[in-house]
Scaffold this motif. Structure first.
Motif, short mmCIF file in Angstrom:
data_model
loop_
_atom_site.label_atom_id
_atom_site.label_comp_id
_atom_site.label_asym_id
_atom_site.label_seq_id
_atom_site.Cartn_x
_atom_site.Cartn_y
_atom_site.Cartn_z
N ARG A 134 0.72 -1.46 0.06
CA ARG A 134 -0.06 0.02 0.03
C ARG A 134 0.88 1.25 0.07
NH1 ARG A 134 -5.38 -0.63 0.22
NH2 ARG A 134 -6.16 -2.77 0.71
N GLU A 135 2.09 1.15 0.48
CA GLU A 135 3.05 2.37 0.46
C GLU A 135 3.23 2.62 -0.76
OE1 GLU A 135 7.29 3.81 2.37
OE2 GLU A 135 6.61 2.07 2.68
N LEU A 136 3.74 1.70 -1.70
CA LEU A 136 4.09 1.84 -2.98
C LEU A 136 2.86 2.47 -4.06
CD1 LEU A 136 5.90 1.90 -5.33
CD2 LEU A 136 5.49 -0.66 -5.68
N LEU A 137 1.72 1.77 -3.54
CA LEU A 137 0.56 2.12 -4.31
C LEU A 137 0.23 3.61 -3.98
CD1 LEU A 137 -1.63 0.51 -6.20
CD2 LEU A 137 -3.16 0.54 -3.95
N GLY A 138 0.47 4.24 -2.79
CA GLY A 138 0.09 5.39 -2.44
C GLY A 138 0.84 6.52 -3.41
N LYS A 139 1.94 6.02 -3.56
CA LYS A 139 3.00 6.94 -4.48
C LYS A 139 2.58 6.97 -5.88
CE LYS A 139 6.89 5.91 -1.43
NZ LYS A 139 8.29 5.54 -1.39
N PHE A 140 1.60 6.13 -6.53
CA PHE A 140 1.30 5.99 -7.69
C PHE A 140 0.25 7.15 -8.00
CE2 PHE A 140 -0.49 3.09 -11.31
CZ PHE A 140 0.09 3.93 -12.10
N SER A 141 0.58 8.27 -7.99
CA SER A 141 -0.48 9.31 -7.88
C SER A 141 -0.97 9.73 -9.58
CB SER A 141 0.14 10.71 -7.66
OG SER A 141 1.33 11.04 -8.26
N SER A 142 -0.51 9.05 -10.36
CA SER A 142 -0.55 9.50 -11.89
C SER A 142 -1.89 8.38 -12.32
CB SER A 142 0.46 9.45 -12.57
OG SER A 142 1.23 8.23 -12.74
N PHE A 143 -2.21 7.44 -11.34
CA PHE A 143 -3.00 6.30 -11.94
C PHE A 143 -4.38 6.91 -12.60
CE2 PHE A 143 -6.96 3.83 -11.09
CZ PHE A 143 -6.73 2.70 -11.96
N ASP A 144 -4.74 6.21 -13.60
CA ASP A 144 -5.68 6.75 -14.63
C ASP A 144 -6.56 5.47 -14.89
OD1 ASP A 144 -7.20 7.41 -17.01
OD2 ASP A 144 -6.63 9.30 -16.46
N PRO A 145 -7.86 5.19 -14.57
CA PRO A 145 -8.64 3.96 -15.00
C PRO A 145 -8.85 3.80 -16.50
CG PRO A 145 -10.11 5.46 -14.05
CD PRO A 145 -8.77 5.80 -13.85
N GLU A 146 -8.86 4.79 -17.21
CA GLU A 146 -8.94 4.65 -18.61
C GLU A 146 -7.77 4.45 -19.24
OE1 GLU A 146 -11.05 7.13 -22.40
OE2 GLU A 146 -10.89 8.00 -20.22
N LEU A 147 -6.68 5.23 -19.07
CA LEU A 147 -5.40 5.12 -19.80
C LEU A 147 -4.20 4.36 -19.11
CD1 LEU A 147 -5.10 9.23 -20.76
CD2 LEU A 147 -6.10 7.13 -21.96
N GLY A 148 -4.65 3.99 -17.90
CA GLY A 148 -3.74 3.44 -17.12
C GLY A 148 -2.76 4.22 -16.11
N TRP A 149 -2.33 5.25 -16.79
CA TRP A 149 -1.66 6.48 -15.81
C TRP A 149 -1.62 7.71 -16.83
CZ3 TRP A 149 0.77 2.01 -17.87
CH2 TRP A 149 1.71 2.11 -18.91
N CYS A 150 -1.61 8.92 -16.14
CA CYS A 150 -1.60 9.97 -16.99
C CYS A 150 -1.36 11.13 -15.89
CB CYS A 150 -3.11 10.37 -17.17
SG CYS A 150 -3.32 11.82 -18.39
N PRO A 151 -0.31 12.19 -16.54
CA PRO A 151 0.08 13.18 -15.90
C PRO A 151 -1.37 14.04 -15.18
CG PRO A 151 1.45 13.16 -17.64
CD PRO A 151 0.33 11.88 -17.79
N GLN A 152 -1.16 14.41 -13.86
CA GLN A 152 -2.29 15.13 -13.03
C GLN A 152 -2.12 16.68 -13.55
OE1 GLN A 152 -5.05 12.80 -12.01
NE2 GLN A 152 -3.71 11.54 -13.14
N PRO A 153 -3.52 17.20 -13.28
CA PRO A 153 -3.26 18.61 -13.51
C PRO A 153 -2.95 19.42 -12.24
CG PRO A 153 -5.70 17.82 -13.22
CD PRO A 153 -4.74 16.66 -13.32
#
Length: 416
Positions: free
Chosen positions: A42-61
């Protein structure tokens, strides 16, 4: 009898110790896979701030991050920290020009980390230099580790919110592998958070296969999706399994002399870290970079083969890009840029994508194409085009300035 038993026990203990050491050494070698499903906590998961359910990941605004690119030795002052900033659209900030509704020409760019311009500051991206040349804002929707497929998906999602006259699709040759991927770990060992959608060709038509991960929490149990990942990720059979280390690990470690070199270099870096100072006359960072580049050459040749076997899928994605441009009324531009590992290989063997760019140029009247390797002249020092050290040999500010000029020329010539 007793001495023989002691000797046998000693041999067994030695073998176990060597195997354990070999396994630990293999875990540090980027060209070797040691686990199919490494644990995600969960610590590693918490660092995954760019997660995007449609694209997989994406830079956040509206984000700003400072990244240490690694341009220093243990115990030295950090010399290279770059700033990545995104605006309210999720585009990397373009310091040269703000958006203007009544601008004479509008430009946006999509692609991978070479489009995003990793390892340089916001005012050192090619978009910044383009904006200076064109006196207009240039949006940057590049995404780290994106392929042509995800770049196209992001374009279709983003474009209705920010329509532009020109759309540049800027990717590296590794896109040929990324469009065949669902889980990055099967080709980029250790990249365990990156699960993505992809396209497949069905009777000549593109069919989208959505990511099996709907929520970030699903990443905690990827093994339950093993059948899906193995079926839709081409690299599971063709790259992961051939590079998967298994008992006896000593055999795998000694299989390639470069593995031993890398293990020794890694050990040297660990000694420096523990001592808190560098070893005089030895640059382990540079040695590690060069060793990693040498180990990358089989992957480059693998990607070269993929252009022979899976170019129809790549072509179909380009056709989708051109069709979307016609529907939306913008000028599409496709630009191929080079990762360092390809540039070194291609300087001796020619482009791994063959005549792809020329074929696309001939096939589509409305598509502008750029093979950036034909515009950048490093002479005999191909590494001079890239940052000196860091994560993966991205272009230097000086190279980005030249790229910005080349791409700006396309807009200026088209606007005349």
């Amino acid at each position: 009898m007793l001495p023989l038993a002691v000797l046998a026990i000693a041999i067994v203990v030695l073998v176990i110790a060597i195997e354990a050491l070999s396994y630990q050494s293999l875990k540090r070698i980027p060209a070797v896979a040691t686990e199919e499903f490494p644990g995600i906590d969960r610590e590693l998961l918490g660092k995954f701030s760019s997660f995007d359910p449609e694209l997989g990941w994406c830079p956040q605004p509206n984000r700003e991050k400072q990244k240490d690119t690694g341009d220093h030795l243990p115990g030295e002052e950090v010399r290279t920290v770059v700033t990545y900033s995104t605006d309210e659209y999720g585009s990397r900030v373009c310091p040269a020009n703000d958006r203007e509704e009544d601008a004479d020409v509008t430009v946006s760019t999509y692609g991978d980390s070479y489009c995003f311009c990793r390892e340089v500051n916001d005012d050192e991206t090619f978009q910044h230099y383009m904006a200076e040349e064109l006196d207009t804002h240039v949006a940057n929707y590049g995404g780290g580790n994106y392929g042509l497929d995800q770049s196209l998906m992001r374009l279709k999602r983003q474009y209705p919110e920010e329509e532009t006259d020109y759309v540049f699709m800027v990717v590296t040759a590794s896109s040929i592998a990324r469009i065949l991927s669902v889980w990055k770990h099967y080709q980029e060992f250790g990249n365990i958070l990156a699960v993505k959608p992809r396209y497949v060709l069905e009777d000549g038509d593109l069919e989208r296969i959505d990511s099996p991960v709907d929520e970030k929490e699903d990443l905690l149990d990827l093994e339950s999706k093993a059948d899906f990942l193995r079926e839709y990720d081409f690299h599971y059979d063709h790259w992961f399994k051939p590079h998967y280390a298994s008992f006896p690990y000593t055999t795998d470690l000694f299989d390639d002399p470069e593995y031993l070199k890398y293990a020794a270099i890694t050990g040297g870096k660990e000694l420096e870290r523990r001592a808190g100072r560098s070893i005089p006359g030895v640059d382990f960072d540079e040695a590690q970079t060069q060793s990693a580049l040498r180990m990358e050459q089989p992957r480059v040749r693998y990607h070269e083969r993929l252009f022979d076997t899976h170019e129809p899928l790549f072509d179909a994605l380009i056709e989708e890009f051109v069709d979307y441009a016609e529907q939306q009324g913008f000028t599409p531009v496709f630009a191929m840029v080079q990762q360092l590992r390809y540039a070194k290989y291609e300087s001796e063997h020619g482009p791994i994508y063959g005549d792809l760019v020329d074929r696309l140029d001939e096939k589509y009247d409305t598509l502008e194409t750029v093979d950036m390797a034909r515009h950048l002249d490093p002479g005999d020092d191909v590494e001079s085009l890239y940052v000196e050290r860091g994560e993966g040999g991205h272009y230097s500010p000086e190279t980005n300035q030249e790229i910005g000029r080349v791409l700006a020329d396309i807009v200026e010539n088209g606007s005349e």
